[in-house]
Write a protein that holds these residues in place. Structure first.
Motif, PDB file in Angstrom:
ATOM      1  N   ARG A 144       0.922  -1.223  -0.122  1.00 27.34           N
ATOM      2  CA  ARG A 144       0.126  -0.033  -0.052  1.00 27.34           C
ATOM      3  C   ARG A 144       0.875   1.308  -0.039  1.00 27.34           C
ATOM      4  NH1 ARG A 144      -5.394  -0.071   3.438  1.00 27.34           N
ATOM      5  NH2 ARG A 144      -5.689  -1.682   1.669  1.00 27.34           N
ATOM      6  N   PRO A 166      -4.705  -0.132   7.099  1.00 25.46           N
ATOM      7  CA  PRO A 166      -6.205  -0.138   7.379  1.00 25.46           C
ATOM      8  C   PRO A 166      -6.231  -0.408   8.743  1.00 25.46           C
ATOM      9  CG  PRO A 166      -4.757  -2.017   6.252  1.00 25.46           C
ATOM     10  CD  PRO A 166      -4.126  -0.998   5.957  1.00 25.46           C
ATOM     11  N   SER A 167      -5.361  -1.006   9.731  1.00 24.81           N
ATOM     12  CA  SER A 167      -5.606  -1.306  10.837  1.00 24.81           C
ATOM     13  C   SER A 167      -5.489   0.038  11.612  1.00 24.81           C
ATOM     14  CB  SER A 167      -4.520  -2.094  11.541  1.00 24.81           C
ATOM     15  OG  SER A 167      -3.193  -1.548  11.476  1.00 24.81           O
ATOM     16  N   THR A 222     -19.178  -4.003   5.480  1.00 22.11           N
ATOM     17  CA  THR A 222     -18.152  -4.156   6.305  1.00 22.11           C
ATOM     18  C   THR A 222     -17.281  -5.296   6.205  1.00 22.11           C
ATOM     19  OG1 THR A 222     -19.359  -2.910   8.218  1.00 22.11           O
ATOM     20  CG2 THR A 222     -17.429  -4.110   8.992  1.00 22.11           C
ATOM     21  N   SER A 279     -15.285  -4.917   3.121  1.00 21.88           N
ATOM     22  CA  SER A 279     -14.135  -3.993   3.457  1.00 21.88           C
ATOM     23  C   SER A 279     -13.184  -4.580   4.274  1.00 21.88           C
ATOM     24  CB  SER A 279     -14.612  -2.695   4.353  1.00 21.88           C
ATOM     25  OG  SER A 279     -15.594  -1.974   3.429  1.00 21.88           O
ATOM     26  N   THR A 322     -11.421  -7.203   1.762  1.00 19.88           N
ATOM     27  CA  THR A 322     -10.479  -6.478   0.817  1.00 19.88           C
ATOM     28  C   THR A 322      -9.369  -5.546   1.470  1.00 19.88           C
ATOM     29  OG1 THR A 322     -12.150  -4.689   0.490  1.00 19.88           O
ATOM     30  CG2 THR A 322     -12.249  -6.455  -1.160  1.00 19.88           C
ATOM     31  N   ARG A 323      -9.293  -5.659   2.819  1.00 21.19           N
ATOM     32  CA  ARG A 323      -8.252  -4.973   3.433  1.00 21.19           C
ATOM     33  C   ARG A 323      -8.252  -3.365   3.584  1.00 21.19           C
ATOM     34  NH1 ARG A 323      -2.786  -3.935   2.501  1.00 21.19           N
ATOM     35  NH2 ARG A 323      -1.755  -3.986   4.459  1.00 21.19           N
ATOM     36  N   LEU A 324      -9.618  -3.110   3.339  1.00 23.94           N
ATOM     37  CA  LEU A 324      -9.802  -1.364   3.384  1.00 23.94           C
ATOM     38  C   LEU A 324      -9.733  -1.293   4.665  1.00 23.94           C
ATOM     39  CD1 LEU A 324     -12.695  -0.847   0.642  1.00 23.94           C
ATOM     40  CD2 LEU A 324      -9.945  -0.333   0.558  1.00 23.94           C
ATOM     41  N   PHE A 325     -10.051  -1.960   5.637  1.00 23.07           N
ATOM     42  CA  PHE A 325      -9.985  -1.916   7.191  1.00 23.07           C
ATOM     43  C   PHE A 325      -9.166  -3.229   7.780  1.00 23.07           C
ATOM     44  CE2 PHE A 325     -14.760  -0.714   7.209  1.00 23.07           C
ATOM     45  CZ  PHE A 325     -14.703   0.800   6.561  1.00 23.07           C
ATOM     46  N   GLY A 326      -8.543  -2.884   8.607  1.00 21.46           N
ATOM     47  CA  GLY A 326      -7.760  -3.926   9.494  1.00 21.46           C
ATOM     48  C   GLY A 326      -8.675  -4.920   9.982  1.00 21.46           C
TER      49      GLY A 326
END
Lengths: 281, 269
Positions: free
Chosen positions: A118, A267-268, B66, B69, B72-76
């Motif tokens: 990323r 993202p995390s 959610t 997301s 697809t790794r938009l959120f951890g």
């Protein structure tokens, strides 16, 4: 039938990294070509400053001989590097705006689900935005040339690395800000709290020794402002010289902003906190 | 340049034929996610087997987006684990994402660019060079019947064509798992049927695993695997007859209402 270009072994080759960067820059270029209004407004804005503001202020502000200038200069000549940096400032903020706007993460999603790291994707995006801003600056310089803003010929070349570096710094700042903005309306806030203070509290419109006479505090703030250093880096480079302090500040800020933006888009940490865009769940 | 992290467990060989059957295309285990104090997903677990069609059924707000997301790794991932063909999305995102194709709910095409330009851009994001990308783009465009539109601006396509293009784009890098987030929303009846037929053919003919999020009951067929998601929890999963038997209802609509205890009025197309 074609063979798979992506070999099934883990990791990506340097070629694939290059293909990816090439693709991102190419797309940004295409989008830029399609948005003529954006290009025109990016060009008109500094020209208004140059043609109107500078002409009006010419009599008010006398500029003494300060480096890198070797003779007395007109006010128009003085503010040209500031306006070049302003183009890049607006461009950086505008890319951040478009990142928010891209259907609230629509096009960003396409980018971020690429399997390449990323940080690398964001860096390519940044580079693409910078390339566009450099084109805008050269278009401005071309028009300014007819207005008798004529830096030495070599300056057009030596200013390029300075523009790349300052473009990266301002673009990374925009990217960092975009990670924190959820709604488009907040862009007005960016104007008020980022663009205007950065632009006015800098050496873009008036030399710092002038500011010093009026308000030592403001002059101090101007020196802390990374935008001042972007302006000075460009100003010196345009005359074939290097302002080492500015180079260090702009380079350092570029690295810090880039790392911060990469962290913000991790993202995390960043994106996950705010919940999905557009209120969907 | 940094190489991607290797997953810690044994890698399945990428050739589909040699793959052990037990490696799920998508494996979701104990995943929870919250936005501040609001819980969006609560201990979700299910799997999608390679080459199967799995429908993720839920009303708006059930947590489908959610979940997408997260995959697809938009959120951890906050809690639990998500694996795509054995690759953990947190630890080996590159390996996981390269075998994943996604069609998001909002349109994500560049409207001002041409069909071909959109495809080439996507291919570049996957490290596929220009020449190879053109060959593949021609292939996928032929599949969706848009070969003659490759120079058209995306803006000039119909809604159904855009959706088909998005699916074609998601297949350019030859993923083995395809996620679709309510792809038929906003399409007319014929376009919906066409798209559904196309996706089902991808499963049967190309062996691609599909996770298809929807809130439309009539998009689910008898042989599909089904995951019913409601208010962030999986209420039921399995084949349709199994779910009907479990809930004692005659059709899916009734079963859904019984499971969720709601009037599922949002399910009308």
């Amino acid at each position: 039938m074609t063979t798979d270009a992506i070999k099934p072994r883990p990791g990506f080759s340097l070629t694939q990294y290059a293909v990816c960067m090439n693709g991102i820059v190419w797309r940004e270029g295409l989008r830029f070509l399609h948005q003529r209004e954006r290009f025109i407004s990016a060009l008109v804005r500094p020209l208004v400053w140059l043609f109107i503001f500078a002409a009006g202020f010419r009599q008010v502000l006398g500029i003494s001989i300060i480096p890198p200038y070797e003779t007395y200069i007109l006010y128009e000549v003085y503010i040209t590097p500031g306006l070049m940096a302003m183009i890049q400032l607006f461009n950086g903020m505008q890319s951040s705006l478009s990142m928010v706007y891209d259907r609230e993460m629509g096009n960003m999603r396409t980018l971020l689900v690429s399997p390449l790291p990323r940080w690398y994707l964001l860096f390519c995006k940044l580079l693409a935005g910078t390339a566009v801003s450099v084109l805008q600056v050269y278009a401005f310089l071309l028009v300014a040339w007819f207005w008798d803003i004529e830096p030495p010929h070599i300056g057009y070349l030596t200013v390029l690395p300075a523009l790349l570096l300052s473009g990266l710094m301002l673009g990374a700042l925009g990217m960092l800000i975009s990670s924190g903005i959820r709604q488009l309306e907040n862009f007005a806030g960016v104007m008020n709290f980022v663009i205007f203070p950065m632009f006015f509290a800098s050496s873009a419109l008036y030399p710092l020794w002038r500011v010093q006479e009026g308000s030592p505090v403001l002059a101090y703030l101007c020196q802390l402002n990374p935008f001042t250093h972007a302006v000075e880096l460009i100003r010196f480079a345009l005359y074939g010289r290097v302002n080492w302090v500015s180079l260090a500040v702009v380079g350092g800020c570029a690295v810090v902003f880039m790392i911060a933006a990469a962290v913000a888009y991790d993202p995390s940490r960043g994106i996950g906190r705010h919940g999905p865009a557009g209120g969907e769940t | 340049m940094k190489q991607m992290d290797m997953p810690t467990d044994d890698l399945p060989t990428p050739e589909r034929r040699n793959e052990p059957a037990e490696v799920a295309a998508l494996s979701i285990k104990g995943v929870s996610h919250s936005y501040g104090s609001r819980v969006a997903l609560d201990d979700i677990s299910f799997a999608v087997a390679p080459g199967t069609f799995t429908a993720l059924l839920g009303l708006n707000g059930a947590g489908k987006s959610t979940l997408f997301s997260l995959i697809t790794r938009l959120f951890g991932v906050q809690r639990g684990s998500i694996r795509i063909f054995g690759h953990d999305i947190g630890r080996a995102p590159g390996e996981a994402l390269r075998v994943l194709g996604v069609v998001f709910q909002p349109r994500t095409l560049d409207l001002d660019l041409s069909v071909m330009q959109n495809l080439l851009y996507h291919a570049a994001l996957h490290g596929i060079g220009r020449r190879e990308a053109r060959v593949r783009a021609d292939e996928v465009l032929a599949q969706i019947g848009l070969s003659d539109r490759n120079a058209s601006k995306v803006r000039d396509l119909s809604g159904g064509q855009m959706r088909r293009l998005e699916i074609a784009r998601a297949l350019l890098h030859r993923p083995r798992l395809l996620l679709l987030d309510e792809p038929t929303v906003g399409l007319d009846v014929k376009a919906r049927a066409d798209m559904l037929g196309h996706v089902r053919r991808l499963v049967s003919e190309q062996g691609i695993g599909v996770l298809f999020a929807t809130h439309l009951f009539d998009e689910i067929a008898e042989g599909d695997d089904l995951v019913v998601l409601h208010q962030g929890r999986v209420l039921a999963q399995g084949r349709l007859p199994h779910i009907l038997a479990q809930s004692g209802a005659r059709d899916l609509h009734a079963a859904f209402m019984r499971l969720t205890g709601t009037a599922a009025d949002a399910s009308a197309p």
